[in-house]
Structure formats: structure tokens, C-alpha cells
Scaffold this active site. Structure first.
Site, PDB file in Angstrom:
ATOM      1  N   ARG A 156     -13.659  34.203  -9.643  1.00 50.19           N
ATOM      2  CA  ARG A 156     -12.282  33.903  -9.231  1.00 50.19           C
ATOM      3  C   ARG A 156     -11.854  34.790  -8.076  1.00 50.19           C
ATOM      4  NH1 ARG A 156      -7.503  34.582 -13.592  1.00 50.19           N
ATOM      5  NH2 ARG A 156      -8.017  36.781 -13.227  1.00 50.19           N
ATOM      6  N   LYS A 250      -5.106  34.782  -6.561  1.00 51.10           N
ATOM      7  CA  LYS A 250      -4.679  36.080  -7.108  1.00 51.10           C
ATOM      8  C   LYS A 250      -4.576  37.077  -5.957  1.00 51.10           C
ATOM      9  CE  LYS A 250      -5.485  38.936 -11.231  1.00 51.10           C
ATOM     10  NZ  LYS A 250      -4.272  38.497 -11.951  1.00 51.10           N
ATOM     11  N   GLU A 283       3.798  29.315 -16.209  1.00 48.16           N
ATOM     12  CA  GLU A 283       3.114  30.549 -16.612  1.00 48.16           C
ATOM     13  C   GLU A 283       4.099  31.696 -16.652  1.00 48.16           C
ATOM     14  OE1 GLU A 283       0.248  31.772 -13.667  1.00 48.16           O
ATOM     15  OE2 GLU A 283       1.542  31.163 -12.018  1.00 48.16           O
TER      16      GLU A 283
END
Length: 400
Positions: A156, A250, A283
Site C-alpha cells: 500500500r 496514505k 471511515e
């Protein structure tokens, strides 16, 4: 390990600071409005503006010599520190405040090595991750001398770097080896590893075209906070969620996340829950959210508009065991309204930091019976067991 060069001659020792200027001398045409100093060989220029506007000039003319002398004294009292003095100041400052987190080791590609001295755990000010937010990061838990889901987080991490258009300073295997060696140097057997890829240092421009090379940083953190699995309260966030292009990446641009967390704390809550542009549950500020419906189905929001949680995906895999035991009817990823979420039997937050944390209240709505749910507790137990004795696909041994 390389270190910044110190000033060859402290500025405070130069002739400019040897006598205090007076109002008369400042009004002289021989004094420039901008007085500059430079550090030999560094190419860095510091400017002290003493009077750039007419109002400033008038303020100086109307000031008494005593008043300006006091101001000048305050300016000249600012110390000029050598590299060793600055490092010692940082070390002393760290010792003056209490923290539940200890930093045991840091890798820096700028240094080209690992340090275990917290005072040396620094990055350059002109690194574009600092002043432009051009960087990505990820993390991995350390449990009993193993890195949990390192490869899943690393994949990721590299995906985020590609979306941020950061050219890798090393190949994947080299970075993986560096991360493992950093944990090994820390001697930490239970904690977390956090790592960053930055566009790198070079200048203070907007574009990273002047950056010399992308930077890799990693730090091992040992958190001394006691574990807490009690049920928590959450609220609906009024802070706007990031658009999908940035939510799935991210990056270090976590100001919306920080503001959302602060909003929760201001309302005596643990976290604030984001909704997407269509009003569906999205989220938390740094964790995913999941529900156990009245039909005993584990339901999570789709990952196409939010961060793809490694821990959340692992929970979905482990939950299949609960399906076989009859504790769940199934698992599903899909859209969920706020009304549906608040009517669920159980609600939980899932992430590397919280693992699986039960939610017992959302805004004014009590979730289920207001107690920690059995499925939530079972999933937490499964994650903890997986971290301690899971397969080699999720546990990487650290050679201490």
C-alpha cells in the site's frame, strides 16, 4: 552519519551586534532597509527587515531611544547555536516533557544509516514533505519480535508513492530490508514501525523538480500507554472528508484527520465518523469502521473512496472463522447509511492503532444494548492471536 555544518563564526560575535543601534543611526541613509547575513558555503540567506514601509519608518522616528534599545536588546539576545549546541538543546527539551511514546531507532536516507539517539531523529526543513506535504507514509505493528503485515502495508505504501508521483530512492526489497534492520537496531519487540517516502529536500519551491532525490525515513515507536478495550463514543464529523483521489492515498496531508479527531475530543468522544459525498458511512480519521447488522452480517463500507485498511481486510478474512462457527451469517463490503449504522447490533473501529475497538454510542444513539458486543470481542481476539501466531504471510521475523 553526516551532520550539518556549524556556523564558523557566531553571528552574535560579529560587529553588527557589538554596539546597540540608536534611532538616529537607523534613520541614516547609510543603513539599508534589509540587513542580511549568510552562512559560508550553505547558500542559505536570512533576512532581517528593519523598516520596509513608511508606517514602520514613522514608528521608528516616534520611538524613544530607550524603547528601541530594549527591542534591539531582545533581538540580539537570540542565541546563535552551533550544531552540537542545537543538538544538546533538542536533547534537553525532549527530556523536559513526558511522553507515552519512546523513539527507539530511526533510519534516514539523508544520513544513510540508523540512529538510536532521539536528538538526531530529524529531517531537513527544505524537505518537501515538511513545507509542501509531498510525502506518503505507512506503518506496521511489532509483536513479539515479528512485524505484522509488513508486506501488505509495504504494498500500500508503494501504491501511495506512485499516486503521489514520488520516485523511489530504492527498490522494494531494499526498502523492506532497511525497515527490518531499523527494528532490529531498536531492540523493540512490541511497538510499531512507521515509515515515510518524501519528494526529498532541495528547495522551498512548490514543484519537487529541484529536489535532489526522494527520501526514505523510518522510526520505531514504543507506546507505553495501557491497552484499553472498553467501549467508546463517536460523533459524526462536521469536517469535510477528503475527495476520493486523496482519501485512498496514505499521504502526510492529515490536517482534515487531525481536525476531525480534535472535534471528537472537544465533544468528549474518541473519534468522528466521516460520511462520503452521497451521505454513506465512510471511515474514521485514522481507522476503518464496521458493523454487525441485526441479520448478524459483518458489514464494512466500500474501499473505493476511502483508505484501504490492511487490518480491516485482515478482519474480513478472519471473520470467516466466525461464519463457520455460526456467530456470523456472512461478511460484506457495501454502502451503509447512517440510519442503518446506528441501528446495528454492534459497531467497531478497526486499524493498526486501535486493532478492533467497540463503539457503544454514536452521537445520541446507543449502539445495540450499549455494551461491548460479542462479535467485536471475538474479532479482537482473532487479530491478537493472528499477530502472535499467524501464518508467515502476515508475520515477518526480526533478526535481533
Amino acid at each position: 552519519m553526516a551532520s550539518p555544518r556549524a556556523l564558523p563564526t557566531p553571528i552574535s560575535a560579529t560587529s553588527f551586534f557589538q554596539s546597540k543601534p540608536t534611532a538616529h543611526s537607523l534613520n541614516s541613509s547609510s543603513v539599508s532597509k534589509n540587513l542580511s547575513f549568510w552562512r559560508n558555503g550553505s547558500g542559505l540567506l536570512q533576512l532581517i527587515t528593519l523598516g520596509s514601509t513608511r508606517s514602520r519608518s514613522n514608528a521608528v522616528e516616534n520611538s524613544s531611544p530607550t524603547q528601541f534599545s530594549s527591542e534591539s536588546s531582545q533581538i540580539s539576545d537570540v542565541p546563535i547555536l552551533s550544531c552540537s549546541e542545537a543538538t544538546e538543546k533538542l536533547r534537553t527539551t525532549r527530556e523536559t516533557y513526558e511522553s507515552k511514546q519512546q523513539y527507539l531507532a530511526m533510519y534516514s536516507s539523508i544520513f544513510g544509516g540508523i540512529t538510536t539517539d532521539p536528538a538526531a531523529m530529524v529531517i531537513p526543513m527544505d524537505d518537501h514533505m515538511v513545507h509542501r506535504g509531498h510525502g506518503v507514509f505507512d506503518t506496521a505493528a511489532i509483536m513479539d519480535g515479528y512485524l505484522y503485515e509488513l508486506d501488505q502495508h509495504l504494498d500500500r505504501f508503494l501504491g501511495s508513492a506512485a499516486m503521489a508521483k514520488i520516485k523511489l530512492p530504492f527498490d522494494r526489497e531494499t526498502m523492506r530490508r532497511i525497515l527490518i534492520q531499523t527494528v532490529s537496531a531498536s531492540k523493540c519487540r512490541k511497538g510499531s514501525l512507521r515509515y515515510w517516502l518524501s519528494a526529498g529536500p532541495g528547495d522551498f519551491q512548490l514543484s519537487p523538480s529541484g529536489c535532489h532525490k526522494a527520501s526514505l525515513y523510518a522510526i520505531v515507536i514504543q507506546d507505553l500507554s495501557p491497552s484499553d478495550n472498553k467501549g467508546i463514543k463517536v460523533i459524526t464529523s462536521s469536517v469535510q472528508i477528503k475527495p476520493p483521489q486523496f482519501a485512498v492515498m496514505k499521504s502526510v496531508n492529515y490536517l482534515p484527520n487531525a481536525l476531525s479527531k480534535m472535534e471528537a475530543e472537544e465533544n468528549d468522544s474518541y473519534a468522528a465518523i466521516w460520511l462520503d459525498e452521497d451521505g454513506y458511512i465512510a471511515e474514521g480519521p485514522n481507522m476503518n469502521v464496521a458493523f454487525v447488522t441485526k441479520e448478524k452480517e459483518l458489514l464494512m463500507p466500500r474501499f473505493d473512496k476511502i483508505l484501504s485498511g490492511c487490518t480491516a481486510k485482515r478482519v474480513l478474512v478472519l471473520a470467516e472463522g466466525l461464519v463457520k462457527e455460526g456467530k456470523l451469517r456472512g461478511t460484506r463490503v457495501g454502502d451503509l447509511t447512517v440510519e442503518e449504522g446506528k441501528k446495528a447490533d454492534e459497531m467497531m473501529l478497526i486499524g493498526s492503532g486501535v486493532l478492533v475497538r467497540p463503539v457503544v454510542q454514536w452521537d445520541d444513539q446507543i449502539i445495540g444494548d450499549g455494551k461491548e458486543g460479542p462479535v467485536t470481542q471475538s474479532l479482537l481476539n482473532l487479530i491478537l492471536e493472528d499477530m502472535k501466531s499467524g501464518p508467515a504471510t502476515v508475520r515477518v521475523p526480526v533478526p535481533y
